[in-house]
Each structure stands twice: as structure tokens, then as C-alpha cells.
Design a protein around this motif. Structure first.
Motif, PDB file in Angstrom:
ATOM      1  N   GLN A  28       0.847  -1.180   0.000  1.00 31.60           N
ATOM      2  CA  GLN A  28       0.000   0.000   0.000  1.00 31.60           C
ATOM      3  C   GLN A  28       0.889   1.239   0.000  1.00 31.60           C
ATOM      4  O   GLN A  28       2.081   1.150   0.233  1.00 31.60           O
ATOM      5  CB  GLN A  28      -0.951   0.014   1.198  1.00 31.60           C
ATOM      6  CG  GLN A  28      -0.259  -0.010   2.534  1.00 31.60           C
ATOM      7  CD  GLN A  28      -1.245  -0.179   3.689  1.00 31.60           C
ATOM      8  OE1 GLN A  28      -2.440  -0.263   3.492  1.00 31.60           O
ATOM      9  NE2 GLN A  28      -0.729  -0.220   4.898  1.00 31.60           N
ATOM     10  N   SER A  29       0.283   2.375  -0.278  1.00 35.54           N
ATOM     11  CA  SER A  29       1.050   3.621  -0.289  1.00 35.54           C
ATOM     12  C   SER A  29       1.437   4.019   1.131  1.00 35.54           C
ATOM     13  O   SER A  29       0.926   3.465   2.103  1.00 35.54           O
ATOM     14  CB  SER A  29       0.221   4.738  -0.924  1.00 35.54           C
ATOM     15  OG  SER A  29      -0.777   5.175  -0.015  1.00 35.54           O
ATOM     16  N   LYS A  33      -3.096   3.610   1.623  1.00 37.72           N
ATOM     17  CA  LYS A  33      -4.167   3.514   0.627  1.00 37.72           C
ATOM     18  C   LYS A  33      -3.682   2.601  -0.502  1.00 37.72           C
ATOM     19  O   LYS A  33      -2.505   2.274  -0.578  1.00 37.72           O
ATOM     20  CB  LYS A  33      -4.505   4.901   0.102  1.00 37.72           C
ATOM     21  CG  LYS A  33      -5.014   5.840   1.192  1.00 37.72           C
ATOM     22  CD  LYS A  33      -5.667   7.054   0.614  1.00 37.72           C
ATOM     23  CE  LYS A  33      -6.095   8.031   1.675  1.00 37.72           C
ATOM     24  NZ  LYS A  33      -7.021   7.573   2.638  1.00 37.72           N
ATOM     25  N   PRO A  34      -4.578   2.180  -1.399  1.00 39.60           N
ATOM     26  CA  PRO A  34      -4.135   1.332  -2.516  1.00 39.60           C
ATOM     27  C   PRO A  34      -2.983   1.991  -3.288  1.00 39.60           C
ATOM     28  O   PRO A  34      -2.933   3.207  -3.459  1.00 39.60           O
ATOM     29  CB  PRO A  34      -5.388   1.209  -3.382  1.00 39.60           C
ATOM     30  CG  PRO A  34      -6.514   1.370  -2.410  1.00 39.60           C
ATOM     31  CD  PRO A  34      -6.028   2.397  -1.416  1.00 39.60           C
ATOM     32  N   THR A  36      -0.941   3.117  -6.377  1.00 32.33           N
ATOM     33  CA  THR A  36      -1.120   3.452  -7.781  1.00 32.33           C
ATOM     34  C   THR A  36       0.064   4.275  -8.266  1.00 32.33           C
ATOM     35  O   THR A  36       0.691   5.004  -7.497  1.00 32.33           O
ATOM     36  CB  THR A  36      -2.409   4.271  -8.022  1.00 32.33           C
ATOM     37  OG1 THR A  36      -2.318   5.492  -7.298  1.00 32.33           O
ATOM     38  CG2 THR A  36      -3.639   3.510  -7.596  1.00 32.33           C
ATOM     39  N   SER A  39      -2.279   5.881 -13.690  1.00 37.99           N
ATOM     40  CA  SER A  39      -3.582   5.215 -13.653  1.00 37.99           C
ATOM     41  C   SER A  39      -3.459   3.711 -13.383  1.00 37.99           C
ATOM     42  O   SER A  39      -4.465   2.999 -13.359  1.00 37.99           O
ATOM     43  CB  SER A  39      -4.311   5.435 -14.981  1.00 37.99           C
ATOM     44  OG  SER A  39      -3.555   4.882 -16.042  1.00 37.99           O
ATOM     45  N   ARG A  40      -2.233   3.227 -13.153  1.00 39.65           N
ATOM     46  CA  ARG A  40      -2.020   1.794 -12.909  1.00 39.65           C
ATOM     47  C   ARG A  40      -2.143   1.470 -11.431  1.00 39.65           C
ATOM     48  O   ARG A  40      -1.618   2.177 -10.579  1.00 39.65           O
ATOM     49  CB  ARG A  40      -0.640   1.355 -13.390  1.00 39.65           C
ATOM     50  CG  ARG A  40      -0.514   1.367 -14.894  1.00 39.65           C
ATOM     51  CD  ARG A  40       0.826   0.881 -15.353  1.00 39.65           C
ATOM     52  NE  ARG A  40       1.026  -0.527 -15.031  1.00 39.65           N
ATOM     53  CZ  ARG A  40       2.144  -1.187 -15.302  1.00 39.65           C
ATOM     54  NH1 ARG A  40       3.152  -0.577 -15.888  1.00 39.65           N
ATOM     55  NH2 ARG A  40       2.269  -2.450 -14.996  1.00 39.65           N
ATOM     56  N   HIS A  41      -2.825   0.378 -11.142  1.00 35.68           N
ATOM     57  CA  HIS A  41      -2.978  -0.101  -9.770  1.00 35.68           C
ATOM     58  C   HIS A  41      -2.077  -1.309  -9.557  1.00 35.68           C
ATOM     59  O   HIS A  41      -1.924  -2.134 -10.463  1.00 35.68           O
ATOM     60  CB  HIS A  41      -4.437  -0.494  -9.509  1.00 35.68           C
ATOM     61  CG  HIS A  41      -5.355   0.677  -9.550  1.00 35.68           C
ATOM     62  ND1 HIS A  41      -5.726   1.367  -8.430  1.00 35.68           N
ATOM     63  CD2 HIS A  41      -5.961   1.294 -10.589  1.00 35.68           C
ATOM     64  CE1 HIS A  41      -6.523   2.364  -8.772  1.00 35.68           C
ATOM     65  NE2 HIS A  41      -6.681   2.339 -10.084  1.00 35.68           N
ATOM     66  N   ARG A  43      -0.959  -4.424  -6.630  1.00 39.09           N
ATOM     67  CA  ARG A  43      -1.316  -5.130  -5.389  1.00 39.09           C
ATOM     68  C   ARG A  43      -0.133  -5.284  -4.446  1.00 39.09           C
ATOM     69  O   ARG A  43      -0.326  -5.408  -3.239  1.00 39.09           O
ATOM     70  CB  ARG A  43      -1.856  -6.514  -5.709  1.00 39.09           C
ATOM     71  CG  ARG A  43      -3.193  -6.468  -6.361  1.00 39.09           C
ATOM     72  CD  ARG A  43      -3.698  -7.861  -6.587  1.00 39.09           C
ATOM     73  NE  ARG A  43      -5.054  -7.768  -7.081  1.00 39.09           N
ATOM     74  CZ  ARG A  43      -5.950  -8.698  -6.883  1.00 39.09           C
ATOM     75  NH1 ARG A  43      -5.656  -9.770  -6.225  1.00 39.09           N
ATOM     76  NH2 ARG A  43      -7.161  -8.537  -7.357  1.00 39.09           N
ATOM     77  N   ASP A  72       3.148   8.131  -6.072  1.00 40.78           N
ATOM     78  CA  ASP A  72       1.820   7.605  -5.809  1.00 40.78           C
ATOM     79  C   ASP A  72       0.769   8.478  -6.469  1.00 40.78           C
ATOM     80  O   ASP A  72       0.824   9.716  -6.390  1.00 40.78           O
ATOM     81  CB  ASP A  72       1.561   7.511  -4.303  1.00 40.78           C
ATOM     82  CG  ASP A  72       0.301   6.738  -4.023  1.00 40.78           C
ATOM     83  OD1 ASP A  72       0.325   5.510  -4.174  1.00 40.78           O
ATOM     84  OD2 ASP A  72      -0.728   7.373  -3.707  1.00 40.78           O
ATOM     85  N   ASN A 133       6.324   4.947  -4.794  1.00 38.56           N
ATOM     86  CA  ASN A 133       6.001   3.516  -4.796  1.00 38.56           C
ATOM     87  C   ASN A 133       7.049   2.710  -5.561  1.00 38.56           C
ATOM     88  O   ASN A 133       7.421   3.069  -6.677  1.00 38.56           O
ATOM     89  CB  ASN A 133       4.633   3.276  -5.433  1.00 38.56           C
ATOM     90  CG  ASN A 133       3.501   3.849  -4.613  1.00 38.56           C
ATOM     91  OD1 ASN A 133       3.574   3.913  -3.385  1.00 38.56           O
ATOM     92  ND2 ASN A 133       2.443   4.274  -5.275  1.00 38.56           N
TER      93      ASN A 133
END
Length: 141
Positions: A28-29, A33-34, A36, A39-41, A43, A72, A133
């Protein structure tokens, strides 16, 4: 579940980690948070903040280090740089990245390397909003 011939860095503990804000996050960031980049996510990976230095003892057991890097996606005005160091020698750098930058792939030969360092710089304008990230960060045999 993705299987690789190696290990994801989120499964390892660094020998040291310093960063300009918050604490190192896994999968996670730094804001918890999720993760990213643009625009790429993603896991998996490491969420950190400039200025940071994350050090791993990899003991010469791996052939390659790979990670998608970038600011991020939740940050408004990030300006950061990424570097990969192996046994005290810089092996890769991203150049300056900002919110519009797409994820960049760091793909580094680490054969025989004992110490891997992941470094994030603030891009010359201070550390405000510099959430970074290391996505899908992994060591391959």
C-alpha cells in the motif's frame, strides 16, 4: 497468487529504512491507501516517501531486481527520483518523475550483490507530497 522464481520485497524485512515522512508500508502507499502510479494499480510493493533509503541484505542469492517505480497517484504535486544501488554502486536511476509520469521499470542485474539499496530523492524542491512507490518489487533467481 503470482508465483515467481525469487521473492517479492514485501516478504522481506529491510536491514534499515529511513524516510522523510511516515513509515515504510507493504502493499500500500505510505498513506495506507491502494498503491497506484499514474492510472495503474498494483497489489504488491513498497510505499515510501522522499527522501528515503531502504537497504536489504540479499547475500548474493539473486540474479535480477525488478520494480515499477513512480509517484503515488494520490499525490497532487510530487517531484521525485528513484535510484537502485548495489554494493555501494548506483546501477539505475529514473530521472525526475512527477504526477504525469507513467510507471518506469527498474530492471537491474544484481548477480553476486550482497547489499541492495532503494533510494528516493525529492527532485530538488523539498519533500512535500513526495509519496513514492516501488511496485511489484522483486528479486529473481
Amino acid at each position: 497468487v503470482e508465483k515467481i522464481d525469487g521473492i517479492f520485497l514485501d516478504a522481506l524485512e529491510p536491514v534499515s529504512c529511513v524516510q522523510g515522512y511516515g513509515k515504510l508500508q507493504k502493499n500500500q502507499s505510505v498513506w495506507e491507501k491502494p498503491m497506484t502510479i499514474g492510472s495503474r494499480h498494483f497489489r504488491r510493493g513498497l510505499g515510501t516517501h522522499a527522501d528515503s533509503r531502504i537497504v536489504y541484505d540479499i547475500g548474493g542469492h539473486y540474479r535480477r531486481f525488478q520494480s515499477w517505480v513512480g509517484p503515488d497517484g494520490a499525490c497532487a504535486t510530487p517531484t521525485i527520483t528513484f535510484e537502485v544501488w548495489a554494493d555501494g554502486t548506483k546501477r539505475w536511476e529514473s530521472g525526475l518523475m512527477n504526477k504525469q509520469s507513467p510507471a518506469k521499470l527498474a530492471d537491474v542485474d544484481v548477480a553476486g550483490v550482497k547489499t541492495l539499496e532503494l533510494v528516493v530523492g525529492h527532485g530538488g524542491d523539498g519533500v512535500n507530497q513526495d509519496h513514492a512507490n516501488w511496485a511489484d518489487a522483486k528479486l529473481l533467481r
